[in-house]
Design an enzyme around this catalytic site. Structure first.
Site, PDB file in Angstrom:
ATOM      1  N   ARG A  28       0.818  -1.211   0.000  1.00 40.86           N
ATOM      2  CA  ARG A  28       0.000   0.000   0.000  1.00 40.86           C
ATOM      3  C   ARG A  28       0.857   1.268   0.000  1.00 40.86           C
ATOM      4  O   ARG A  28       0.497   2.267  -0.580  1.00 40.86           O
ATOM      5  CB  ARG A  28      -0.902  -0.014   1.251  1.00 40.86           C
ATOM      6  CG  ARG A  28      -2.085   0.911   1.215  1.00 40.86           C
ATOM      7  CD  ARG A  28      -2.877   0.878   2.526  1.00 40.86           C
ATOM      8  NE  ARG A  28      -3.075  -0.455   3.050  1.00 40.86           N
ATOM      9  CZ  ARG A  28      -4.054  -1.275   2.717  1.00 40.86           C
ATOM     10  NH1 ARG A  28      -4.974  -0.866   1.861  1.00 40.86           N
ATOM     11  NH2 ARG A  28      -4.137  -2.482   3.249  1.00 40.86           N
ATOM     12  N   TYR A  29       1.971   1.236   0.719  1.00 33.21           N
ATOM     13  CA  TYR A  29       2.860   2.399   0.846  1.00 33.21           C
ATOM     14  C   TYR A  29       4.222   2.030   0.251  1.00 33.21           C
ATOM     15  O   TYR A  29       4.636   0.869   0.341  1.00 33.21           O
ATOM     16  CB  TYR A  29       3.061   2.762   2.322  1.00 33.21           C
ATOM     17  CG  TYR A  29       1.788   2.949   3.105  1.00 33.21           C
ATOM     18  CD1 TYR A  29       1.106   4.161   3.081  1.00 33.21           C
ATOM     19  CD2 TYR A  29       1.270   1.911   3.879  1.00 33.21           C
ATOM     20  CE1 TYR A  29      -0.062   4.332   3.814  1.00 33.21           C
ATOM     21  CE2 TYR A  29       0.104   2.071   4.608  1.00 33.21           C
ATOM     22  CZ  TYR A  29      -0.556   3.283   4.568  1.00 33.21           C
ATOM     23  OH  TYR A  29      -1.715   3.443   5.283  1.00 33.21           O
ATOM     24  N   ARG A  31       6.789   0.048   2.774  1.00 34.26           N
ATOM     25  CA  ARG A  31       6.434  -1.118   3.608  1.00 34.26           C
ATOM     26  C   ARG A  31       5.418  -2.008   2.899  1.00 34.26           C
ATOM     27  O   ARG A  31       4.638  -1.521   2.057  1.00 34.26           O
ATOM     28  CB  ARG A  31       5.948  -0.683   4.989  1.00 34.26           C
ATOM     29  CG  ARG A  31       4.591  -0.070   5.072  1.00 34.26           C
ATOM     30  CD  ARG A  31       4.499   0.920   6.226  1.00 34.26           C
ATOM     31  NE  ARG A  31       4.767   2.243   5.716  1.00 34.26           N
ATOM     32  CZ  ARG A  31       4.026   3.326   5.946  1.00 34.26           C
ATOM     33  NH1 ARG A  31       3.016   3.264   6.770  1.00 34.26           N
ATOM     34  NH2 ARG A  31       4.315   4.489   5.400  1.00 34.26           N
ATOM     35  N   CYS A  85      -6.680 -17.461  12.769  1.00 29.04           N
ATOM     36  CA  CYS A  85      -6.572 -16.637  13.985  1.00 29.04           C
ATOM     37  C   CYS A  85      -6.959 -17.479  15.206  1.00 29.04           C
ATOM     38  O   CYS A  85      -7.726 -18.434  15.076  1.00 29.04           O
ATOM     39  CB  CYS A  85      -7.530 -15.457  13.911  1.00 29.04           C
ATOM     40  SG  CYS A  85      -7.154 -14.323  12.583  1.00 29.04           S
ATOM     41  N   CYS A 118     -12.736 -12.152  15.479  1.00 23.15           N
ATOM     42  CA  CYS A 118     -13.404 -10.966  16.013  1.00 23.15           C
ATOM     43  C   CYS A 118     -14.606 -10.660  15.126  1.00 23.15           C
ATOM     44  O   CYS A 118     -14.488 -10.669  13.895  1.00 23.15           O
ATOM     45  CB  CYS A 118     -12.423  -9.802  16.020  1.00 23.15           C
ATOM     46  SG  CYS A 118     -10.840 -10.248  16.769  1.00 23.15           S
ATOM     47  N   CYS A 150     -14.088  -7.949  12.466  1.00 25.30           N
ATOM     48  CA  CYS A 150     -12.820  -8.036  11.721  1.00 25.30           C
ATOM     49  C   CYS A 150     -12.933  -7.433  10.318  1.00 25.30           C
ATOM     50  O   CYS A 150     -13.859  -7.728   9.577  1.00 25.30           O
ATOM     51  CB  CYS A 150     -12.400  -9.492  11.606  1.00 25.30           C
ATOM     52  SG  CYS A 150     -10.932  -9.705  10.577  1.00 25.30           S
ATOM     53  N   ARG A 205     -10.898  -8.103   7.930  1.00 29.64           N
ATOM     54  CA  ARG A 205     -10.527  -9.119   6.930  1.00 29.64           C
ATOM     55  C   ARG A 205     -11.382 -10.368   7.107  1.00 29.64           C
ATOM     56  O   ARG A 205     -10.946 -11.479   6.807  1.00 29.64           O
ATOM     57  CB  ARG A 205      -9.045  -9.505   7.061  1.00 29.64           C
ATOM     58  CG  ARG A 205      -8.106  -8.432   6.677  1.00 29.64           C
ATOM     59  CD  ARG A 205      -6.760  -8.933   6.180  1.00 29.64           C
ATOM     60  NE  ARG A 205      -5.960  -7.793   5.819  1.00 29.64           N
ATOM     61  CZ  ARG A 205      -4.958  -7.290   6.566  1.00 29.64           C
ATOM     62  NH1 ARG A 205      -4.613  -7.880   7.683  1.00 29.64           N
ATOM     63  NH2 ARG A 205      -4.315  -6.211   6.166  1.00 29.64           N
ATOM     64  N   ASP A 213     -13.584  -0.534  10.340  1.00 32.13           N
ATOM     65  CA  ASP A 213     -13.718  -0.491   8.886  1.00 32.13           C
ATOM     66  C   ASP A 213     -15.113  -0.924   8.454  1.00 32.13           C
ATOM     67  O   ASP A 213     -15.854  -1.534   9.228  1.00 32.13           O
ATOM     68  CB  ASP A 213     -12.651  -1.396   8.248  1.00 32.13           C
ATOM     69  CG  ASP A 213     -11.255  -0.874   8.551  1.00 32.13           C
ATOM     70  OD1 ASP A 213     -11.028   0.331   8.342  1.00 32.13           O
ATOM     71  OD2 ASP A 213     -10.414  -1.660   9.028  1.00 32.13           O
ATOM     72  N   ASP A 255      -8.772   3.841   8.205  1.00 24.00           N
ATOM     73  CA  ASP A 255      -8.241   3.315   6.949  1.00 24.00           C
ATOM     74  C   ASP A 255      -9.243   3.694   5.873  1.00 24.00           C
ATOM     75  O   ASP A 255     -10.386   3.216   5.889  1.00 24.00           O
ATOM     76  CB  ASP A 255      -8.120   1.777   7.030  1.00 24.00           C
ATOM     77  CG  ASP A 255      -6.682   1.336   7.074  1.00 24.00           C
ATOM     78  OD1 ASP A 255      -5.954   1.660   6.120  1.00 24.00           O
ATOM     79  OD2 ASP A 255      -6.298   0.687   8.058  1.00 24.00           O
ATOM     80  N   LYS A 284      -4.000   4.855   5.805  1.00 22.62           N
ATOM     81  CA  LYS A 284      -4.425   5.137   7.185  1.00 22.62           C
ATOM     82  C   LYS A 284      -4.281   6.636   7.421  1.00 22.62           C
ATOM     83  O   LYS A 284      -3.197   7.186   7.219  1.00 22.62           O
ATOM     84  CB  LYS A 284      -3.462   4.384   8.100  1.00 22.62           C
ATOM     85  CG  LYS A 284      -4.091   3.716   9.256  1.00 22.62           C
ATOM     86  CD  LYS A 284      -3.063   2.909  10.006  1.00 22.62           C
ATOM     87  CE  LYS A 284      -3.329   1.428   9.958  1.00 22.62           C
ATOM     88  NZ  LYS A 284      -3.029   0.746   8.743  1.00 22.62           N
TER      89      LYS A 284
HETATM   90  S1  SF4 Z   1      -9.209  -8.673  13.794  1.00 25.80           S
HETATM   91 FE1  SF4 Z   1      -9.435 -10.272  12.212  1.00 25.80          FE
HETATM   92  S2  SF4 Z   1      -7.355 -10.799  11.650  1.00 25.80           S
HETATM   93 FE2  SF4 Z   1      -7.244  -9.787  13.642  1.00 25.80          FE
HETATM   94  S3  SF4 Z   1      -7.397 -11.428  15.193  1.00 25.80           S
HETATM   95 FE3  SF4 Z   1      -9.444 -10.654  14.860  1.00 25.80          FE
HETATM   96  S4  SF4 Z   1     -10.265 -12.036  13.304  1.00 25.80           S
HETATM   97 FE4  SF4 Z   1      -8.052 -12.280  13.210  1.00 25.80          FE
END
Ligand code: SF4
Length: 348
Positions: A85-86, A89, A98, A102, A105, A107, A266, A303, A310
């Site tokens: 993206r940058y 980096r 994971c 979450c 999340c 992603r 997001d 973001d 960001k």
């Molecule tokens: S935010 Fe998404 S990528 Fe990060 S730990 Fe939670 S589920 Fe996994």
């Protein structure tokens, strides 16, 4: 714990909600570690730990502004496992698994037990991409959670990155020190040894996640000379009040973890129930400013959808005034002061 029946059996989901939860589990991955399950207050759906990990029927509602790829990772991925993206980096994503999933999340459409991890050949191609670009100074190893890799695989990745002359920093993003702290054992810590600076950014959103076991995991990393950063997400019903954020950031700093970013959530599908407004987030940052010292202050960032990066979106305390070079600066109590103090046109 991954299946609706297991969540019901553990008392995390009421039996009458099982059918609604089943549809969510079909669409988005679920996992709750024993460490996190233990923290959840049974029978209280508003518990801030439950909110983060226990699936909710509202996740099936998608708003028009929500997207499968809310920060444009796909558009910025030149090959599997890399997001660029940058200029200086890249993200390196060796795995999509994971310890917990979450519910907010960003992603969530990519992570999960069925997610595609990199094969040895794909990982080598991703490393070649980094090797061939001297402008890349920092590699952020993320995913998924890289701390779920075996120490042997982790050490191989660290070794390969450490050998790239133009890199200055290797950074890991992980939820493991909080969600499964016992995995941060001597073998994992040894795997992070490098000549280059290795940073670890730890994701935590509520002070109750900062258990003694999490503290011990952070201590093990800090004693190995690894600087620790905190990444948190501002989440409705989890941490969207000044006292809760204060406790979180003080708790992180006391565990040697410098609060680094507070992310505005997001626009991932099915996450509207977690999103405060930007105005609410800015007001909270303003309240924090007078309450905690600089080592407890993260930067509040958004973001930009589409992959534009960001952007700090916290409140601004300096307003330009006439004549050129004069400013009005707001103090922690909201009073405006001219700066420089004796500027003739800025003293009213
Ligand atoms: S935010 Fe998404 S990528 Fe990060 S730990 Fe939670 S589920 Fe996994």
């Amino acid at each position: 714990m991954r299946r609706p029946s297991e969540l019901v059996a553990a008392g995390l989901v009421a039996p009458e909600r099982e059918a609604a939860i089943a549809a969510v589990v079909e669409r988005f991955a679920v996992a709750i570690t024993p460490d996190m399950a233990e923290l959840i207050e049974r029978g209280d759906d508003s518990d801030p730990i439950a909110r983060q990990f226990v699936p909710d029927a509202r996740e099936m509602e998608t708003r028009p502004e929500e997207d499968r790829d809310p920060i444009g990772d796909r558009r910025l991925s030149p090959l599997k496992g890399i997001v660029h993206r940058y200029p200086d980096r890249v993200l390196l994503k060796p795995s999509h698994v994971c310890p917990v999933y979450c519910r907010f999340c960003f992603r969530r459409e990519q992570v999960g037990p069925g997610g595609e991890s990199l094969t040895a050949a794909e990982l080598e191609a991703a490393l070649d991409y980094i090797r061939a670009r001297p402008a890349i100074w920092e590699v952020i190893v993320t995913g998924g959670d890289p701390f779920l890799l075996s120490p042997r695989r982790l050490a191989a990745i660290v070794g390969a990155l450490d050998a790239i002359p133009h890199l200055g920093v290797i950074r890991f993003h992980t939820r493991v020190p909080v969600a499964a702290p016992r995995l941060v054992g001597p073998a994992l810590v040894r795997a992070l040894r490098a000549e280059k600076a290795v940073y670890v950014a730890i994701h935590a959103n509520h002070a109750r996640e900062l258990t003694p076991a999490a503290g011990a995991a952070c201590r093990r990393l800090a004693r190995a000379g690894i600087p620790l950063l905190g990444q948190s997400v501002l989440l409705k019903g989890v941490n969207d009040d000044a006292a809760t954020l204060e406790a979180l950031f003080r708790g992180l700093a006391a565990m040697r973890v410098k609060p680094y970013y507070l992310h505005h959530p997001d626009l991932a599908r099915g996450t509207a129930s977690f999103r405060p407004t930007l105005d609410e987030g800015r007001a909270l940052m303003r309240q924090l400013r007078g309450r905690v010292s600089g080592i407890c202050q993260p930067t509040y960032v958004l973001d930009l959808p589409g992959g534009y990066g960001k952007i700090p979106v916290g409140p601004c305390y300096a307003t330009p005034r006439a004549p050129a070079g004069a400013w009005s600066i707001e103090d922690p109590d909201g009073r405006a002061h001219p700066y420089p103090p004796h500027s003739p046109d800025a003293s009213d």
